[in-house]
Design a protein around this motif. Structure first.
Motif, short mmCIF file in Angstrom:
data_model
loop_
_atom_site.label_atom_id
_atom_site.label_comp_id
_atom_site.label_asym_id
_atom_site.label_seq_id
_atom_site.Cartn_x
_atom_site.Cartn_y
_atom_site.Cartn_z
N GLN A 151 -103.24 43.28 46.66
CA GLN A 151 -102.24 42.68 47.53
C GLN A 151 -102.09 41.17 47.30
OE1 GLN A 151 -100.30 44.43 50.24
NE2 GLN A 151 -99.17 42.59 49.68
N LYS A 199 -92.33 40.95 54.08
CA LYS A 199 -91.85 41.35 55.40
C LYS A 199 -91.19 40.20 56.17
CE LYS A 199 -96.37 40.82 57.67
NZ LYS A 199 -97.40 41.54 58.46
N LEU A 206 -91.11 48.38 54.90
CA LEU A 206 -90.93 47.63 56.16
C LEU A 206 -89.52 47.04 56.26
CD1 LEU A 206 -94.38 45.75 56.25
CD2 LEU A 206 -93.77 47.89 57.38
N LYS A 251 -95.43 44.63 52.61
CA LYS A 251 -96.31 43.67 53.29
C LYS A 251 -96.09 42.25 52.78
CE LYS A 251 -99.92 47.14 54.08
NZ LYS A 251 -101.24 47.64 53.63
N CYS A 252 -95.83 42.15 51.47
CA CYS A 252 -95.63 40.83 50.87
C CYS A 252 -94.39 40.12 51.39
CB CYS A 252 -95.57 40.97 49.34
SG CYS A 252 -95.19 39.43 48.48
N SER A 312 -95.62 49.93 49.58
CA SER A 312 -96.31 49.35 50.74
C SER A 312 -96.77 47.93 50.46
CB SER A 312 -97.52 50.22 51.12
OG SER A 312 -97.11 51.48 51.58
N ILE A 313 -97.25 47.68 49.25
CA ILE A 313 -97.70 46.33 48.90
C ILE A 313 -96.53 45.35 48.90
CG2 ILE A 313 -98.58 44.96 46.96
CD1 ILE A 313 -100.54 47.24 46.39
N ASN A 338 -98.84 39.28 45.88
CA ASN A 338 -98.17 38.22 46.67
C ASN A 338 -97.95 36.98 45.81
OD1 ASN A 338 -98.44 39.97 48.82
ND2 ASN A 338 -100.01 38.77 49.89
N CYS A 382 -92.51 52.33 54.20
CA CYS A 382 -93.46 51.59 53.36
C CYS A 382 -92.99 50.17 53.08
CB CYS A 382 -93.67 52.33 52.04
SG CYS A 382 -94.58 53.90 52.19
#
Length: 333
Positions: free
Chosen positions: A28, A66, A114, A63-64, A59-60, A32, A112
């Motif tokens: 992750q 969002k 987001l 999250k990065c 998903s990664i 990022n 996933c």
């Protein structure tokens, strides 16, 4: 950075950062760092799939970005699922493009990632079994709901498939913006049938495997061991492509790129940027150094005489057959 326009999305970077490595070679934090380095460099196009990164890539990415969703153009796919072959190595097979499967896959991708919409949804492969109208009706439903903005397709093998898709899509009210294909210095089979069909139907070509899974970076050398941890070390599909003629060709490309003071990676990317057949270029990178060489290729100029010289090097190294007839085992399925 240079930019391209999709049918309903403007100012998308010509370079798309592929998410295949996210969750496999990059965790992750590393992802990022790479994505925000890309953003600072002008790249806003992220390309992923439910099967990339051993199923973790979406998903990664979610999250990065969002808190920065509006800054990115996100592409994902539907139509392939992962499988393990007899040797225990990673492979893929068709995930039938039924309405149920498509809706389920897109809803999971949205969760996933987001996000409430996907900028570009691509059919990941040609599905010979599912009725095409069922597939297209699912896409139309996703369009009406606002879950998907643009549509594309990948890995079609002939112009007839493209023409049939476009004809039936028009009847349903769907327009395809792009087609993602293998296209690079040593994989040019698309020039003989697919690219004319794309031009006829006003569909952009997004090159993927733009560096031929790392082969065109020059990292693999004639009569030298394959680097440990490289893609050729981990994938039969890559190692089997490392023919003596291919490796000798790359030595010539390294000399040619050196003559204009750029890396082989930058030179190969420049060939795509300056190629009239190509609209967008999808790339994979494991670190900022690799991505930096890719970005540097945007501003390099490949003159007509160098285009001709590359063709001569292909002939010199007996690669014409391979550029026209990419072996089936090197494709997605």
């Amino acid at each position: 950075m240079k930019f391209i326009d999709f049918r309903t999305s403007k100012n998308v970077s010509i370079i798309g950062l592929g998410g295949l490595h996210f969750g496999v070679f990059l965790d992750q934090k590393e992802t990022n760092d790479l994505i925000f380095y890309a953003k600072e460099s002008g790249i806003n196009f992220l390309d992923t799939s439910p099967i990339y990164g051993s199923g973790n890539s979406e998903s990664i990415i979610g999250k990065c970005i969002k808190n920065f969703r509006k800054d990115f153009f996100i592409s994902t796919k539907v139509g392939l699922k992962k499988k393990t072959n007899k040797e225990g190595k990673f492979g893929v097979e068709v995930y039938p493009l039924t309405k149920k499967n498509i809706i389920r896959s897109v809803d999971n991708s949205l969760k996933c990632l987001l996000t409430d919409h996907i900028d570009l949804l691509q059919l990941h492969t040609y599905d010979e079994e599912t009725d095409l109208y069922e597939t297209l009706e699912a896409l139309y439903e996703l369009k009406k709901s606002g879950k998907v903005i643009n549509f594309g397709f990948c890995n079609y093998s002939n112009g007839g498939q493209v023409n049939n898709l476009v004809l039936k899509a028009e009847k349903v009210g769907i327009k395809f913006s792009s087609c993602q294909l293998h296209y690079n210095l040593i994989e040019k089979r698309a020039e003989y049938e697919l690219i004319p069909a794309l031009k006829k139907n006003d569909i952009m070509l997004l090159s993927h495997h733009s560096l031929a899974r790392g082969i065109l970076t020059g990292k693999y050398l004639p009569k030298k061991p394959i680097p440990t941890g490289s893609r050729a070390d981990l994938s039969d599909r890559v190692s089997r492509w490392l023919l003596p003629d291919v490796l000798n060709f790359m030595q010539d490309i390294k000399e040619l790129s050196k003559s204009i003071n750029c890396s082989p990676t930058s030179f190969v990317i420049s060939w795509l940027v300056n190629n009239e057949n190509v609209s967008g270029i999808l790339v994979g990178a494991r670190d900022k150094s690799q991505l930096g060489q890719i970005i540097a290729g945007i501003d390099e100029k490949i003159t007509d005489d160098r285009f001709n010289l590359i063709d001569q090097l292909i002939l010199k190294n007996n690669l014409l057959k391979y550029t026209r007839e990419m072996p089936l085992w090197f494709q997605e399925k």
